[in-house]
Design a protein around this motif. Structure first.
Motif, short mmCIF file in Angstrom:
data_model
loop_
_atom_site.label_atom_id
_atom_site.label_comp_id
_atom_site.label_asym_id
_atom_site.label_seq_id
_atom_site.Cartn_x
_atom_site.Cartn_y
_atom_site.Cartn_z
N THR A 196 -34.46 -66.96 37.77
CA THR A 196 -35.65 -66.33 37.22
C THR A 196 -35.64 -64.81 37.36
N GLY A 197 -34.71 -64.26 38.13
CA GLY A 197 -34.66 -62.82 38.30
C GLY A 197 -33.34 -62.36 38.87
N LEU A 198 -32.89 -61.16 38.45
CA LEU A 198 -31.68 -60.54 38.97
C LEU A 198 -31.97 -59.06 39.18
N LEU A 199 -31.68 -58.55 40.38
CA LEU A 199 -31.95 -57.16 40.72
C LEU A 199 -30.73 -56.54 41.37
N PRO A 200 -30.12 -55.53 40.76
CA PRO A 200 -29.04 -54.81 41.43
C PRO A 200 -29.62 -53.77 42.38
N ALA A 201 -29.04 -53.64 43.57
CA ALA A 201 -29.48 -52.63 44.54
C ALA A 201 -28.68 -51.36 44.29
N SER A 202 -29.37 -50.25 44.09
CA SER A 202 -28.68 -48.99 43.80
C SER A 202 -28.07 -48.38 45.06
N THR A 203 -28.49 -48.82 46.23
CA THR A 203 -27.91 -48.34 47.47
C THR A 203 -26.68 -49.18 47.83
N ASN A 204 -26.06 -48.83 48.94
CA ASN A 204 -24.89 -49.57 49.42
C ASN A 204 -23.79 -49.62 48.36
N SER A 205 -23.59 -48.46 47.69
CA SER A 205 -22.53 -48.31 46.69
C SER A 205 -22.65 -49.32 45.55
N GLY A 267 -28.79 -51.88 53.26
CA GLY A 267 -27.79 -51.41 54.21
C GLY A 267 -27.52 -52.38 55.34
N LEU A 268 -28.47 -53.30 55.59
CA LEU A 268 -28.24 -54.32 56.62
C LEU A 268 -27.46 -55.45 56.01
N LEU A 269 -26.15 -55.45 56.23
CA LEU A 269 -25.28 -56.39 55.55
C LEU A 269 -25.49 -57.82 56.02
N ASN A 270 -25.88 -58.00 57.29
CA ASN A 270 -26.02 -59.36 57.82
C ASN A 270 -27.36 -59.99 57.44
N ASP A 271 -28.43 -59.18 57.44
CA ASP A 271 -29.75 -59.71 57.12
C ASP A 271 -30.57 -58.64 56.41
N PRO A 272 -30.45 -58.54 55.07
CA PRO A 272 -31.21 -57.52 54.35
C PRO A 272 -32.72 -57.75 54.41
N PHE A 273 -33.17 -59.01 54.58
CA PHE A 273 -34.59 -59.30 54.67
C PHE A 273 -35.04 -59.14 56.11
N SER A 274 -36.13 -58.42 56.30
CA SER A 274 -36.65 -58.24 57.65
C SER A 274 -38.16 -58.17 57.60
N GLN A 443 -17.77 -50.61 52.51
CA GLN A 443 -18.56 -51.47 53.39
C GLN A 443 -18.10 -51.35 54.85
N CYS A 444 -16.80 -51.30 55.04
CA CYS A 444 -16.27 -51.15 56.40
C CYS A 444 -16.70 -49.82 57.01
N LEU A 445 -16.62 -48.76 56.22
CA LEU A 445 -17.03 -47.45 56.71
C LEU A 445 -18.52 -47.41 57.01
N GLN A 446 -19.30 -48.06 56.18
CA GLN A 446 -20.73 -48.08 56.43
C GLN A 446 -21.05 -48.87 57.70
N SER A 447 -20.38 -49.98 57.88
CA SER A 447 -20.60 -50.78 59.08
C SER A 447 -20.22 -50.01 60.34
N ALA A 448 -19.09 -49.29 60.27
CA ALA A 448 -18.66 -48.48 61.42
C ALA A 448 -19.66 -47.37 61.71
N TYR A 449 -20.19 -46.77 60.65
CA TYR A 449 -21.17 -45.70 60.84
C TYR A 449 -22.45 -46.24 61.46
N LEU A 450 -22.90 -47.39 61.02
CA LEU A 450 -24.12 -47.99 61.58
C LEU A 450 -23.91 -48.36 63.05
N ASP A 451 -22.72 -48.86 63.41
CA ASP A 451 -22.43 -49.18 64.81
C ASP A 451 -22.44 -47.92 65.67
N LEU A 452 -21.85 -46.85 65.15
CA LEU A 452 -21.83 -45.59 65.89
C LEU A 452 -23.23 -45.04 66.07
#
Length: 469
Positions: A196-205, A267-274, A443-452
């Motif tokens: 019923t719906g499709l939405l592309p996220a402009s963030t996260n490349s 940007g939260l790759l594991n759980d975008p919903f919060s 994605q790997c670079l973003q994950s590393a940046y978030l961990d740092l």
């Protein structure tokens, strides 16, 4: 003291900030399109002829409205797509197609238009020429919605059987690519109900997108790999979704008229919903009834707030801060199937505008041969009897042999054409592979940046003082 020119610029800027809302129904073609002023609720314009299915009305470069038309029950004719210029009082531009049409999507610059059909086919046109560039069988059932990624690189389609496909626009538009199935990037069938719906996220490349379904779930996907990142379940079938302009809140319209709010972070790759509070926020401004099922039919976000439409024949403009209704519009002619927010300035006639007006042409029914294809046809003229005899003798004539070599060098023979097709296909697959690799690295670079960043935020305060000393 401002000059007259400055006043005109300021007036134009203020007008550009103001928005209008175009709505239509899918019940009767005589209902047409109504355009309201979102600021004061006034009716600005009415287009008398339109009956468009869900996701079938779009704005093209904020200059045209384009709508696919619902096929009448029992009709054996093909589909129709209507186009109207917003700034000119002009007759409807009608494009007649071979089959019944459904959802529409276009690139940001309005160059290409994609349409899904009830048969599962997809069509792609060049808007300014009307030329049909590609059409192929994309799904086994009717296509329910389509959307292009934020950078127009990928086309995402969803069907009635719950399947979702991601297509490479570069591959689809590549000259010489006859097999559109080679342009598929990923395919998924995790939903058990119609999309019923499709939405592309402009963030996260631009690598993630959201889907909703009548199975009562919203899912976040990786566009390139097709991997499912997260599933959010709801107590009711979801009929429409939209992100706010900041892409921080996901609004999910349901079958009984309720609208669910969820915090969203691509940007939260594991759980975008919060939801920090742990409570589900629900908007209940439309008529909510268990038995009548006045479902949410369309959602859109604009500068004024959230706009929702329902089967109760009303449209609500919401304040997304206080979760209250700012204005309610009544559409007594019937339930609304589409909502499109446009700039109010696009309705102003531009007779004295110096810049060239974007032009929309009648869309072709069938694919027309390209110039390259026409050239290959010219390569097979009727030869004279002497030339045919020489060819049968193994091209003994020096002139024919030289011509054959020249045609081969210029790529004008069937063998050369086949080699070009194979080369284009290899280049296309290489481009898709490199795109996937680049997105994975991002994605790997973003994950590393978030961990740092997380480690730095958790660093004890006293250790920071020691480091400063």
């Amino acid at each position: 003291m401002r000059s007259l020119c400055d006043c005109r610029v300021i007036k134009r800027d203020n007008m550009d900030c103001k928005e209008a809302l175009a709505v239509c129904s899918d019940k009767n073609i005589s209902i047409g399109i109504t355009i309201w002023d979102l600021e004061n609720g006034d009716r600005l314009l009415h287009i008398p002829t339109c009956s468009s299915p869900p996701h079938g009305l779009i704005s093209l470069r904020n200059q045209y409205l384009v709508a696919s038309q619902v096929q009448r029950t029992g009709s054996v004719s093909g589909g129709v797509i209507f186009s109207w210029p917003l700034s000119k009082h002009q007759a409807t531009l009608r494009s007649y197609l071979l089959e019944s049409t459904g959802p529409l999507s276009c690139t940001r610059d309005g160059t290409y238009l994609a349409c899904g059909a009830t048969s599962g086919n997809i069509y792609v046109w060049e808007v300014t020429s009307g030329r049909l560039l590609k059409n192929w069988s994309a799904h086994h059932t009717s296509i329910c919605c389509m959307v292009l990624s934020s950078d127009d690189s990928f086309l995402i389609s969803g069907s009635a059987d719950g399947s979702i496909a991601v297509w490479s626009m570069i591959g689809l538009l590549a000259e010489g690519n006859c097999d559109c199935l080679t342009s598929i990037v990923s395919m998924s069938k995790d939903h058990t109900g119609a999309i019923t719906g499709l939405l592309p996220a402009s963030t996260n490349s631009s690598s993630n997108f959201i889907s909703s379904s009548l199975d009562g779930t919203c899912k976040v996907w990786n566009m390139l790999s097709g991997n499912l990142i997260k599933t959010k379940a709801f107590p009711l079938p979801i009929t429409a979704i939209v992100l706010d302009l900041l892409e921080e809140i996901l609004f999910c319209g349901s079958e009984n008229g309720a609208i669910f709010l969820n915090k969203f972070d691509a940007g939260l790759l594991n759980d975008p919903f919060s939801n920090p509070c742990g409570e589900q926020i629900v908007l209940n401004g439309h008529h909510v009834c268990i038995f009548c099922r006045k479902s949410i039919t369309a959602l859109t976000s604009c500068k004024a707030g959230l706009v929702s439409a329902s089967d109760d024949c009303t449209v609500c403009l919401w304040d997304t801060v206080n979760y209250t209704i700012i204005r309610r519009f009544n559409h007594f002619k019937g339930p609304i199937s589409n909502l499109v927010a446009i700039s109010k300035s696009s309705l102003i006639p531009k007779n004295n505008q110096r810049t060239s007006q974007f032009r929309v042409c009648v869309l072709d029914k069938n694919s027309q041969p390209t110039n390259f294809a026409k050239e290959t046809v010219k390569l097979l003229p009727s030869s004279s009897a002497q030339e045919e005899a020489d060819a049968m003798l193994g091209c003994r004539s020096t002139n024919l042999l030289e011509k054959h070599i020249l045609d081969l060098e210029r790529g004008r023979t069937l063998d050369a054409l086949q080699m070009k097709i194979e080369t284009n296909r290899e280049n296309q697959m290489w481009a898709i592979k490199m795109t996937k690799h680049t997105m994975e690295m991002n994605q790997c670079l973003q994950s590393a940046y978030l961990d740092l960043l997380h480690d730095r935020l958790l660093q004890p305060h006293d250790s920071r003082l020691k480091m400063e000393k």
